[in-house]
Design an enzyme around this catalytic site. Sequence first.
Site, PDB file in Angstrom:
ATOM      1  N   LYS A 195      65.319  15.922  -7.675  1.00 54.57           N
ATOM      2  CA  LYS A 195      64.951  15.459  -6.709  1.00 54.57           C
ATOM      3  C   LYS A 195      65.630  15.761  -5.202  1.00 54.57           C
ATOM      4  O   LYS A 195      66.756  15.991  -5.113  1.00 54.57           O
ATOM      5  CB  LYS A 195      64.730  14.069  -6.500  1.00 54.57           C
ATOM      6  CG  LYS A 195      66.221  12.976  -6.676  1.00 54.57           C
ATOM      7  CD  LYS A 195      66.100  12.066  -8.020  1.00 54.57           C
ATOM      8  CE  LYS A 195      67.221  11.201  -8.205  1.00 54.57           C
ATOM      9  NZ  LYS A 195      66.921  10.003  -8.866  1.00 54.57           N
ATOM     10  N   ARG A 229      63.808  -3.001  -9.199  1.00 50.98           N
ATOM     11  CA  ARG A 229      63.295  -2.000  -8.050  1.00 50.98           C
ATOM     12  C   ARG A 229      61.666  -1.341  -8.756  1.00 50.98           C
ATOM     13  O   ARG A 229      61.112  -1.838  -8.035  1.00 50.98           O
ATOM     14  CB  ARG A 229      63.856  -0.931  -8.362  1.00 50.98           C
ATOM     15  CG  ARG A 229      63.849  -0.135  -7.220  1.00 50.98           C
ATOM     16  CD  ARG A 229      65.185   1.165  -7.063  1.00 50.98           C
ATOM     17  NE  ARG A 229      65.397   2.480  -8.380  1.00 50.98           N
ATOM     18  CZ  ARG A 229      65.713   2.923  -8.489  1.00 50.98           C
ATOM     19  NH1 ARG A 229      66.624   3.711  -6.913  1.00 50.98           N
ATOM     20  NH2 ARG A 229      66.105   4.216  -9.522  1.00 50.98           N
ATOM     21  N   TYR A 231      80.272  14.788  23.933  1.00 58.45           N
ATOM     22  CA  TYR A 231      79.502  13.798  24.476  1.00 58.45           C
ATOM     23  C   TYR A 231      80.682  12.284  23.962  1.00 58.45           C
ATOM     24  O   TYR A 231      81.289  12.504  23.026  1.00 58.45           O
ATOM     25  CB  TYR A 231      78.478  12.934  23.608  1.00 58.45           C
ATOM     26  CG  TYR A 231      77.322  14.503  23.824  1.00 58.45           C
ATOM     27  CD1 TYR A 231      76.931  14.841  24.707  1.00 58.45           C
ATOM     28  CD2 TYR A 231      76.735  14.679  22.145  1.00 58.45           C
ATOM     29  CE1 TYR A 231      75.956  15.414  25.758  1.00 58.45           C
ATOM     30  CE2 TYR A 231      75.475  15.483  23.183  1.00 58.45           C
ATOM     31  CZ  TYR A 231      75.263  16.123  24.076  1.00 58.45           C
ATOM     32  OH  TYR A 231      73.716  17.307  24.970  1.00 58.45           O
ATOM     33  N   MET A 260      74.052  17.339  17.857  1.00 56.57           N
ATOM     34  CA  MET A 260      72.827  17.203  16.989  1.00 56.57           C
ATOM     35  C   MET A 260      72.577  18.494  16.237  1.00 56.57           C
ATOM     36  O   MET A 260      72.705  19.389  14.629  1.00 56.57           O
ATOM     37  CB  MET A 260      71.487  17.537  17.536  1.00 56.57           C
ATOM     38  CG  MET A 260      70.332  17.504  17.451  1.00 56.57           C
ATOM     39  SD  MET A 260      68.531  16.946  17.859  1.00 56.57           S
ATOM     40  CE  MET A 260      68.801  15.385  18.880  1.00 56.57           C
TER      41      MET A 260
END
Length: 384
Positions: A38, A137, A276, A324
Amino acid sequence: MKQHSHLNWIELSRSALKKNVDSLAKLAGNAQLALSVKSNAYGHGLTEIVGMLSTMERPEYVTVHSVDEAELVRAGGWTKKLMMIGPLAEHQYEAVIELDIEPVIVDEITLDQLGRLGDRLGRTMSVHLKLETGTNRQGLTDEELPAIASIFKKYDSLQYPEGASTHFANIEDTTNHEYAEYQLKEFTRLCGILAELEIKPRLLHTASSAATILFDNTHFDLVRPGIAMYGHWPSKETYLSYRLEGGENNLFEPVLSWRCRITQVKNLAPDCFVGYGCTYRTTAQSRLAVLPIGYYDGYDRSLSNIAYVLIDGKRAPVRGRICMNLMMVEVTDIPEAQLHDPVTLIGRDQSEVIGVEQLATWAGTINYEILARLGASARRLVTH
Ligand SMILES: *Cc1c(COP(=O)(O)O)cnc(C)c1O
């Protein structure tokens, strides 16, 4: 590492994968192996991992979360059994038949609708039941079991459950396994209720990696490890528990290394800000390398100003914020670093290693999350 010109790639070691599968097969004993692919095979690359598993004698099953993943598994040439542990949308019921998926059922409605479809098409359905033992769950409670049993009796396409399963809440995070023992007792109790209702699942299964490694009495007929196949321990606590019982050190080897290339090198004067937010400022004449990796690629932004990468076997510190698509590292003390040189983000370079677990600690998360969030942007290359 030098044979190609990719800027961002993940190397997958076939021999490490084989070793881990062999170790799990040994731990599993007579139980079947259902290996979890998965989340894009825990970020490794589903197609590549399934391709390699297809050439091995074990496992008997692979396990996916979604129908989309099941489609990729079948397209990758997997012809053996395929379990799906995640939810089904109504429009996906036919895909269960077409792709020969064994879904894990957590509610009456889905089971009933699958049974009806199976009868209409004259096809038998292999489904597993998930039993609620305390994770709260997914899972069917004892009150729901009579209705489940009557659905099995209602449809010819549902002869018996292929499996009954549960999932432990608290094996990885502790060296105290009382809650897992309680859940195991609950599992046995619920299987007893199914037996009274004349429902006999063929395969009982409960064990993820940690339980597979630590507790033989959780193995039953099949085990469902994921992270250990990729060469990672579920947690420090699992490793400690295992070693305290005298287990050997050499069970698993990481399958994945993540590398990129330097895309620019530049010199900065003292007192220059980097990136940044101006979170880093040089204190001396510095040399910086720009890397083509950012949080989009799965290099977490919380690694800003904290982590290191490896260049020529040496640690280069991350400077400034992870962007990013880009990040900056300092190479003042690695004068040999040049444009297009390889950089290791995860893995070994000469005698230095940056492990997934180290990155997870720096990022304040777990190895599972670091792996699962590795982006599709990196080329996957299978190595020996
Ligand atoms: C993901 C998952 C596993 C595998 O867990 P690991 O800790 O990676 O071994 C097993 N069973 C279920 C239900 C899962 O969701």
